[in-house]
Scaffold this motif. Structure first.
Motif, PDB file in Angstrom:
ATOM      1  N   UNK A  77      26.816  19.535 -35.082  1.00 15.48           N
ATOM      2  CA  UNK A  77      25.831  20.139 -34.836  1.00 15.48           C
ATOM      3  C   UNK A  77      25.597  21.519 -35.180  1.00 15.48           C
ATOM      4  N   UNK A  78      26.660  22.024 -35.672  1.00 18.28           N
ATOM      5  CA  UNK A  78      26.502  23.425 -36.344  1.00 18.28           C
ATOM      6  C   UNK A  78      25.576  23.532 -37.643  1.00 18.28           C
ATOM      7  N   UNK A 120      18.184  34.180 -29.801  1.00 18.40           N
ATOM      8  CA  UNK A 120      18.773  33.950 -28.754  1.00 18.40           C
ATOM      9  C   UNK A 120      18.320  32.476 -27.982  1.00 18.40           C
ATOM     10  N   UNK A 121      17.017  32.433 -27.808  1.00 23.65           N
ATOM     11  CA  UNK A 121      16.269  31.227 -27.155  1.00 23.65           C
ATOM     12  C   UNK A 121      16.646  30.110 -28.001  1.00 23.65           C
ATOM     13  N   UNK A 122      16.166  30.167 -29.348  1.00 24.42           N
ATOM     14  CA  UNK A 122      16.506  28.976 -30.233  1.00 24.42           C
ATOM     15  C   UNK A 122      17.932  28.530 -30.140  1.00 24.42           C
ATOM     16  N   UNK A 142      19.953  24.886 -29.307  1.00 27.47           N
ATOM     17  CA  UNK A 142      20.609  23.922 -30.091  1.00 27.47           C
ATOM     18  C   UNK A 142      21.987  23.861 -29.169  1.00 27.47           C
ATOM     19  N   UNK A 143      22.584  24.817 -29.005  1.00 24.71           N
ATOM     20  CA  UNK A 143      23.951  24.820 -28.363  1.00 24.71           C
ATOM     21  C   UNK A 143      24.184  24.101 -27.031  1.00 24.71           C
ATOM     22  N   UNK A 173      33.717  20.636 -26.238  1.00 29.79           N
ATOM     23  CA  UNK A 173      32.264  20.505 -26.358  1.00 29.79           C
ATOM     24  C   UNK A 173      31.459  21.815 -25.913  1.00 29.79           C
ATOM     25  N   UNK A 174      32.097  22.650 -24.620  1.00 26.58           N
ATOM     26  CA  UNK A 174      31.582  23.836 -24.024  1.00 26.58           C
ATOM     27  C   UNK A 174      31.815  24.767 -25.232  1.00 26.58           C
ATOM     28  N   UNK A 175      32.366  24.907 -26.207  1.00 23.97           N
ATOM     29  CA  UNK A 175      32.669  25.870 -27.157  1.00 23.97           C
ATOM     30  C   UNK A 175      31.421  25.899 -27.969  1.00 23.97           C
ATOM     31  N   UNK A 176      30.715  24.845 -28.248  1.00 28.47           N
ATOM     32  CA  UNK A 176      29.411  24.862 -28.764  1.00 28.47           C
ATOM     33  C   UNK A 176      28.376  25.856 -28.390  1.00 28.47           C
ATOM     34  N   UNK A 177      28.367  25.984 -26.922  1.00 21.86           N
ATOM     35  CA  UNK A 177      27.269  26.954 -26.341  1.00 21.86           C
ATOM     36  C   UNK A 177      27.581  28.320 -27.155  1.00 21.86           C
ATOM     37  N   UNK A 178      28.882  28.759 -26.909  1.00 21.40           N
ATOM     38  CA  UNK A 178      29.334  30.020 -27.297  1.00 21.40           C
ATOM     39  C   UNK A 178      29.251  30.410 -28.825  1.00 21.40           C
TER      40      UNK A 178
END
Length: 536
Positions: A291-292, A326-328, A332-333, A371-376
Motif C-alpha cells: 500500500x505504500x 493529512x486527509x488523503x 490511504x492508510x 497492519x496498524x503500523x500503516x496508519x502511522x
C-alpha cells in the motif's frame, strides 16, 4: 526548467519507483515458495545492514550531486558541473569499495553477530552490490542535475528486473544444496541487478559524451573551485539526508539482533528463530510494503507543492495543502490497515497458499498486528514531506529517532515474553511509528499554524472505512460458506474497494482538490466531476 518538464520528470521517476516497488514485493512473495520461512529468514537477515551501508554511501549524495550540478549548469558553468561529477564519482567509488570489502571480509563475523550463522552466504552475495550501487548513484545524481530523469528510471527498472530474474533462478538452482546457499543465490540477485543497472546508465552516459563535451567547450569560464570547497558543499547537503535515511536501517539492524537473540533466549533454536523472523520481515512486512506505493507517491507530490507555496510565502495555501495531505494520507492508510487486519489470515492463505496451516495462521496473526503500523507509517511519510518542503528536514529525523528508541526497548521486552514472542517486534513497530507520527503532527501544526476540520479530516474517512470493513466482513463470511476461501477473499477485497470508493464520494471525504496532490489526479477528478460523483 519549466514546471511542465519538472512534473514530467517527477512523473517518470515516480512511475519507475512504483514499478520497482511492485516488482520487489512480488519478488519477495514468490521467493517464499522457493526458500520457505526459514530460508527467507537467512535472506532477510542481511538487508538491514545492506540498507544501512547503502544509506551511508548513497542516500544523501545523489541529491547533493543533482542539486550542485543543476546550480552550476544554471550559471553556464558546464565544466565545473562535470568536474563536480568526477570528484563525487571517485568518492562514491571509494565508499562502495570500502563497504563491499567490509562485508566480504566480515561475513562470518556478521552472521554470528546477528545470531544467524546460515546467513553467511547471503552476506558474501550482497557484497558486490555495495560497490556497484554507489557507482550507479553517482551517474543518477549527475543526470538528475542535468534534469534528465530517463537514465535514472531506466537503470532502476533494469536493476529490479535482473534482481528478480537472477535471484529466483539462482535460488532455485542452489536449492538442492541447502537453504543457506539458496538464500545466498537469491541475495546475489541484488548484485546482479546492480551490475545490470550500472551498465545501462554507463551506456547512456557514454552515448551522450559528445553532447557533454560540447557543453564543456561552450562553458562560461568560471574560476576553478577548490577540491575542499566541492567536498564541503556536497557534505553540507548530503549529511542531514544521510542521517535521516540511516535511522530506519539502524533500527532494523538492531531489530534483527534483538529478535533473533530474544527468541533463542526463550527456547527457540536458531533455525526456528530464523523462520519466525522470516515470517515477520519477509512475509508479513512484504504485504505492508504494497500500500505504500500510493503513500510514497503522495509524499513525493507534497514536497514540491509545499516548497513552492513556502517560497512564495503563501501560508494560506500551505495550510490547505497540509489539510488535504493529512486527509488523503488517512484515506490511504486507514483502509489499507483495516483491510489487512480484517482479512489478515485469508490474505496470507491466498498469497502464501503453499505454506502449511500453522505458518499461515502464524503470519496472519503477525500481519493483523503489523497492519496498524500503516496508519502511522503513511502519516510519518506525508508529515515528513511537509516538513522537508518547509526547509526543516531534521525535525522528522529527530522524531523518527525517538520512535526508534521506543521500538528497540519494546522489542527487547516484548519479544522475550514467551506468550508474545515475535509478535512483540510487530507491536513495537506500530508503537514506533505512532510516536513518530504524533511528534511530526505536532511539529507540522506548530510550524504551519494549520487548524484541521475534525469532521472532514477524521470523521468522514472513519465512517467510510467502517462501512468498508462491515461489507468486507459480511461478504467474506457469506462467500466463504459457498465458494473456496481464496476466491471469497479476492471477491471481498473487490467489494470493499467499491464500497469504500463510493462511501468517500457520498460523504464528501474526498474532493477534486485532493486529487491534485496525486500524479494524474486532475484528469480523474474531471471525469468524476463530469458524472456528478465528486465535489469541488
Amino acid at each position: 526548467m519549466t514546471k511542465e518538464n519538472f512534473l514530467k520528470g517527477a512523473a517518470i521517476l515516480g512511475i519507475a519507483g512504483v514499478l520497482a516497488k511492485i516488482l520487489g514485493s512480488v519478488y519477495r512473495i514468490t521467493l517464499y515458495y522457493v526458500l520457505t520461512d526459514v530460508g527467507i529468514g537467512y535472506y532477510q537477515t542481511v538487508y538491514p545492514l545492506y540498507n544501512f551501508l547503502l544509506a551511508i554511501s548513497t542516500a544523501g549524495f545523489p541529491v547533493a550531486v543533482a542539486k550542485l550540478v543543476a546550480e552550476k549548469r544554471a550559471l553556464g558553468d558546464y565544466k565545473g558541473a562535470h568536474r563536480l561529477f568526477k570528484i563525487t564519482f571517485f568518492g562514491f567509488l571509494f565508499a562502495g569499495m570500502a563497504t563491499s570489502i567490509f562485508v566480504l571480509a566480515g561475513a562470518g563475523y556478521l552472521s554470528n553477530l546477528f545470531s544467524n550463522k546460515n546467513a553467511y552466504y547471503s552476506y558474501i552475495a550482497i557484497a558486490p552490490a555495495l560497490m556497484l550501487v554507489p557507482i550507479m548513484s553517482a551517474f543518477r545524481g549527475y543526470f538528475q542535475g542535468r534534469q534528465t530523469m530517463i537514465p535514472t528510471a531506466a537503470s532502476q527498472l533494469v536493476e529490479q528486473l535482473f534482481r528478480v530474474a537472477i535471484g529466483l533462478f539462482l535460488a532455485y538452482q542452489f536449492l538442492g544444496r541447502g537453504l543457506p546457499l539458496a538464500a545466498g543465490g537469491a541475495t546475489f540477485g541484488a548484485s546482479a541487478g546492480a551490475l545490470a543497472g550500472t551498465i545501462v546508465i554507463m551506456i547512456i552516459y557514454f552515448s551522450q559524451r559528445k553532447y557533454i563535451k560540447q557543453e564543456i567547450r561552450n562553458s562560461v569560464d568560471y574560476p576553478k573551485e577548490s577540491l575542499n570547497s566541492v567536498i564541503k558543499k556536497v557534505l553540507l547537503i548530503a549529511i542531514p539526508i544521510t542521517i535521516g535515511a540511516s535511522i530506519v536501517p539502524i533500527m532494523n539492524n538492531i531489530d534483527v539482533a534483538i529478535v533473533m537473540r530474544r527468541l533463542q533466549s526463550i527456547g527457540f533454536t536458531e533455525t526456528e528463530a530464523s523462520g519466525l523472523y522470516g515470517r515477520l520481515a519477509g512475509m508479513a512486512q512484504t504485504l505492508i510494503n504494497l500500500p505504500q506505493v500510493l503513500s510514497v507517491a503522495l509524499a513525493m507530490s507534497l514536497v514540491p507543492a509545499v516548497s513552492d507555496a513556502f517560497a512564495r510565502k503563501n501560508y494560506a495555501k500551505i495550510s490547505k495543502i497540509v489539510r488535504s495531505g493529512v486527509r488523503v494520507t488517512l484515506l490511504i492508510g486507514l483502509p489499507s490497515a483495516l483491510g489487512l487486519y480484517i482479512l489478515s489470515t485469508p490474505i496470507i492463505e491466498l498469497v502464501y497458499f503453499v505454506s502449511d496451516l500453522e505458518t499461515q495462521q502464524s503470519v496472519g496473526s503477525i500481519l493483523a498486528i503489523l497492519s496498524f503500523s500503516l496508519i502511522f507509517l503513511t502519516l510519518v511519510q506525508s508529515l515528513t514531506a511537509i516538513m522537508q518542503g518547509l526547509g526543516k528536514p531534521m525535525i522528522p529525523v529527530k522524531n523518527l529517532a525517538i520512535g526508534a528508541v521506543v521500538k528497540i526497548i519494546l522489542t527487547y521486552v516484548l519479544t522475550g515474553i514467551p506468550e508474545i514472542g515475535v509478535k512483540g517486534a510487530a507491536l513495537s513497530t506500530v508503537a514506533a511509528y505512532l510516536v513518530a507520527a504524533v511528534l511530526n503532527f505536532i511539529a507540522v501544526m506548530k510550524h504551519t499554524r494549520t487548524s484541521l476540520n475534525f469532521v472532514n479530516v477524521f470523521v468522514k474517512p472513519i465512517i467510510s472505512v467502517i462501512l468498508m470493513v462491515v461489507f468486507v466482513k459480511l461478504s467474506y463470511v457469506f462467500l466463504s460458506s459457498i465458494i473456496i476461501s481464496k476466491i471469497a477473499t479476492l471477491a471481498s477485497i473487490i467489494v470493499g474497494s467499491l464500497v469504500y470508493g463510493f462511501a468517500l464520494l457520498v460523504t464528501g471525504a474526498i474532493t477534486s482538490r485532493d486529487f491534485e496532490l496525486l500524479p494524474g489526479g486532475r484528469k480523474l477528478s474531471r471525469v468524476l466531476n463530469a458524472i456528478g460523483l465528486l465535489r469541488e
